[in-house]
Write a protein that holds these residues in place. Structure first.
Motif, PDB file in Angstrom:
ATOM      1  N   CYS A 193    -114.429  12.692 -12.667  1.00  0.00           N
ATOM      2  CA  CYS A 193    -115.399  13.320 -11.777  1.00  0.00           C
ATOM      3  C   CYS A 193    -116.229  12.213 -11.124  1.00  0.00           C
ATOM      4  O   CYS A 193    -116.084  11.030 -11.447  1.00  0.00           O
ATOM      5  N   SER A 194    -117.127  12.572 -10.251  1.00  0.00           N
ATOM      6  CA  SER A 194    -117.825  11.558  -9.462  1.00  0.00           C
ATOM      7  C   SER A 194    -118.861  10.792 -10.278  1.00  0.00           C
ATOM      8  O   SER A 194    -119.452  11.296 -11.235  1.00  0.00           O
ATOM      9  N   ILE A 195    -119.073   9.558  -9.861  1.00  0.00           N
ATOM     10  CA  ILE A 195    -120.172   8.744 -10.407  1.00  0.00           C
ATOM     11  C   ILE A 195    -121.498   9.442 -10.161  1.00  0.00           C
ATOM     12  O   ILE A 195    -122.376   9.465 -11.036  1.00  0.00           O
ATOM     13  N   LEU A 196    -121.666  10.046  -8.981  1.00  0.00           N
ATOM     14  CA  LEU A 196    -122.924  10.724  -8.663  1.00  0.00           C
ATOM     15  C   LEU A 196    -123.196  11.873  -9.623  1.00  0.00           C
ATOM     16  O   LEU A 196    -124.342  12.085 -10.041  1.00  0.00           O
ATOM     17  N   ALA A 197    -122.158  12.634  -9.998  1.00  0.00           N
ATOM     18  CA  ALA A 197    -122.340  13.727 -10.967  1.00  0.00           C
ATOM     19  C   ALA A 197    -122.882  13.185 -12.280  1.00  0.00           C
ATOM     20  O   ALA A 197    -123.820  13.745 -12.868  1.00  0.00           O
ATOM     21  N   ASP A 198    -122.291  12.078 -12.761  1.00  0.00           N
ATOM     22  CA  ASP A 198    -122.736  11.502 -14.032  1.00  0.00           C
ATOM     23  C   ASP A 198    -124.131  10.902 -13.925  1.00  0.00           C
ATOM     24  O   ASP A 198    -124.955  11.042 -14.839  1.00  0.00           O
ATOM     25  N   MET A 199    -124.416  10.219 -12.819  1.00  0.00           N
ATOM     26  CA  MET A 199    -125.735   9.612 -12.643  1.00  0.00           C
ATOM     27  C   MET A 199    -126.836  10.670 -12.668  1.00  0.00           C
ATOM     28  O   MET A 199    -127.879  10.486 -13.307  1.00  0.00           O
ATOM     29  N   ILE A 200    -126.598  11.778 -11.980  1.00  0.00           N
ATOM     30  CA  ILE A 200    -127.589  12.860 -11.958  1.00  0.00           C
ATOM     31  C   ILE A 200    -127.705  13.508 -13.332  1.00  0.00           C
ATOM     32  O   ILE A 200    -128.815  13.730 -13.839  1.00  0.00           O
ATOM     33  N   ALA A 201    -126.567  13.821 -13.949  1.00  0.00           N
ATOM     34  CA  ALA A 201    -126.577  14.488 -15.255  1.00  0.00           C
ATOM     35  C   ALA A 201    -127.318  13.651 -16.300  1.00  0.00           C
ATOM     36  O   ALA A 201    -128.073  14.189 -17.121  1.00  0.00           O
TER      37      ALA A 201
END
Length: 567
Positions: free
Chosen positions: A283-291
């Protein structure tokens, strides 16, 4: 034995929580999200700045042994573990890839989990969702059209048509489009040339979406895409074609991660969907960064086995994100370990062979060599490793116990049976407790190779340490292109191996842990926008085909207008 309804029946019977309440449960206001109906939303990227000073939560990657063609339940494990952490009072979010409609209507199924470990609304997620994959396809195909238009209108860039390596894409399994001729019908329709179609999620644009860290980074990455070469040998980029700006605008909404929910009310951030055998499978880096700014624990999933998705998670995704995992969970099943132990031939779409359903402790023990190898790969990166045994009703206590013992011998912190498909979060409480404990242990994270090594040195580290090969053989085309890529200054990029997911090796017929073989590299290609080089080992399909009995046969609408037959 308790009868578990179908995935679709469970999802349709479930009462969803309004997405604004899911958002509120993880600290997001209405100004932080954009609604796609009552039960889906996109998260605005400004959230990262809003919570910039908040410490990150714990980061867990779920991977697997070499799977059977049926898959061994990584997504179910990821969702079930998230639900179990929620039952233990932890604020947990899972981050997942979004599904392609190709597999949904083909044979593999969706990517929303199953049983009582699902994310919902399942129908929406598996069909269209928020339109991200369509946007990826439009951006990709715009660039393809601009290549041919440039050649037609005087070819100012001097593009050599024989070097173009940018096909079209469509989000359908359609083998008839793998190799085609375009430009027929006279000069006004362009110059005839051979090309083809990939499935949309195989596009480099999808890999870029998954690896970008923001809108301006996305613009730069799209501009770096190399589509072919000029007659003088110069790489031709999307920037040269003046396509990258428009492509970025098409993806302006798709870059925002999607918010949905598990059946037990935890948030799930689902975004991007690159394959793991031909791309990096995350999944995206952005998804993990936000989570990680919103949760105590973030559980993510890497595609296929530890030799593919997890290795790419560590060496590619963590390289670009700067994030570091606290724990790895390796998922396995008794049936897959028996297959690796030489019992039963598992074929997608057919019932499991009778012999694989009978107790066979020696076969499981032999198959545990594959599990031990995956644990070893995970431990290369300096993080604690746990094993999840995705349990079926035919598994016996003796088979489970031999897996537990072999996992401990291989260096895992523990091995825990889970029943999350049938029991939801309640079926992974012991695993969740072990994850909490493992995440408190010190880590010594390290990449498998530094950037400065040559392309061949990186490939050979992967081949010998991850794929257990005795050495590497390069075909002439691969030799030529490796030299070319080094000359262009691309040798510093990480390696994203394109190989089968059905074996640690390049050959899907070599099960368990192949030894004393030579790993062949027949070609190597460059995804400069995504930021990796991908060697090809064996024949890799970037456009799947439909089987004789596709899942699409079963999907329909009933008299009440409800979807039926979707898993």
């Amino acid at each position: 034995m308790r009868q578990v309804p179908s995935d679709l029946e469970i999802a349709q019977a479930h009462k969803l929580i309004p997405i604004k309440d899911i958002a509120a449960s993880i600290g997001l206001d209405e100004e932080d999200i954009e609604y796609y109906g009552r039960y889906k939303a996109k998260i605005r990227l400004e959230v990262l700045e809003k919570f910039r000073d908040r410490p990150n939560g714990k980061y867990i990657d779920v991977t697997a042994i070499t799977p059977t063609p049926l898959g061994e339940g990584k997504t179910v494990t990821t969702i079930g573990l998230t639900q179990a952490l929620g039952r233990l009072g932890k604020k947990a979010i899972c981050t997942l890839r979004q599904p392609s409609m190709g597999p949904v209507f083909g044979i593999k199924g969706g990517a929303a989990g199953g049983g009582y470990s699902q994310v919902v609304p399942m129908e929406d997620i598996n069909i269209h969702f928020t339109g991200d994959i369509h946007a990826v396809g439009q951006a990709h195909n715009l660039l393809a059209a601009m290549i041919d238009a440039s050649i037609l209108h005087g070819n100012p860039l001097g593009i050599d048509p024989l070097t173009i390596m940018w096909p079209r894409v469509v989000d359908v399994n359609d083998r008839a489009l793998r190799q085609i001729v375009i430009g027929l019908g006279g000069r006004e329709n362009g110059y005839p040339r051979e090309t083809g179609f990939d499935i949309t999620v195989a596009s480099e644009v999808m890999a870029i979406l998954a690896l970008t860290t923001g809108l301006h980074d996305l613009r730069k990455r799209l501009g770096r895409i190399v589509v072919g070469y000029s007659y003088s040998g110069k790489p031709i980029t999307a920037e040269d074609l003046r396509a990258a700006g428009a492509m970025t605008v098409i993806l302006k909404e798709a870059i925002k991660p999607n918010l949905v929910q598990t059946l037990e009310g935890q948030a799930c951030i689902m975004h991007a969907g690159p394959f793991a055998n031909i791309a990096h499978g995350q999944c995206s880096i952005l998804a993990d960064m936000i989570a990680l700014k919103l949760a105590d624990y973030v559980v993510t999933e890497s595609g296929f086995g530890a030799d593919l998705g997890m290795e790419k998670f560590m060496n590619i995704k963590c390289r670009y994100s700067g994030l570091r995992p606290n724990c790895v969970v390796v998922t396995c099943t008794v049936r897959a370990l028996k297959m690796h132990g030489g019992v039963g031939n598992v074929v997608a779409g057919k019932p499991l062979p009778e012999e694989i359903l009978k107790e066979n402790v020696p076969a499981v023990e032999r198959g545990c060599e594959n599990l031990a190898h995956m644990i070893k790969i995970a431990k290369y990166f300096g993080v604690p490793v746990l094993v999840a045994i995705n349990q079926f009703t035919t598994d016996t206590p003796a088979e489970i116990e031999v897996i537990r013992q072999k996992a401990l011998e291989a260096g895992a912190e523990g091995a825990y049976p889970i029943t999350v498909w049938a029991d939801g979060g309640a079926g992974a409480i012991d695993l969740a407790k072990a994850v909490i404990e493992a995440c408190e242990k010190p880590t010594n994270f390290q990449f498998l190779y530094p950037d400065h090594l040559s392309i061949k040195e990186k490939i050979e580290i992967l081949a010998t340490k991850v794929y257990n090969a005795a050495g590497v053989r390069y075909e002439p085309l691969a030799e030529k292109k490796i030299a070319l890529f080094e000359e262009h200054g691309w040798g510093h990029l990480p390696i994203c191996m394109a190989k089968t997911h059905l074996s640690i090796s390049h050959d899907p017929n070599l099960k368990n842990v192949p030894r004393d073989y030579i790993f062949p590299i027949r070609d190597i290609r460059a995804s400069i926008g995504a930021g990796f080089l991908y060697p090809l080992a064996g024949a890799m399909r970037t456009m799947p085909g439909l089987p004789s009995q596709p899942a699409a046969f079963k999907v329909d609408i009933d008299e009440q207008g409800r979807t039926v037959g979707l898993f």
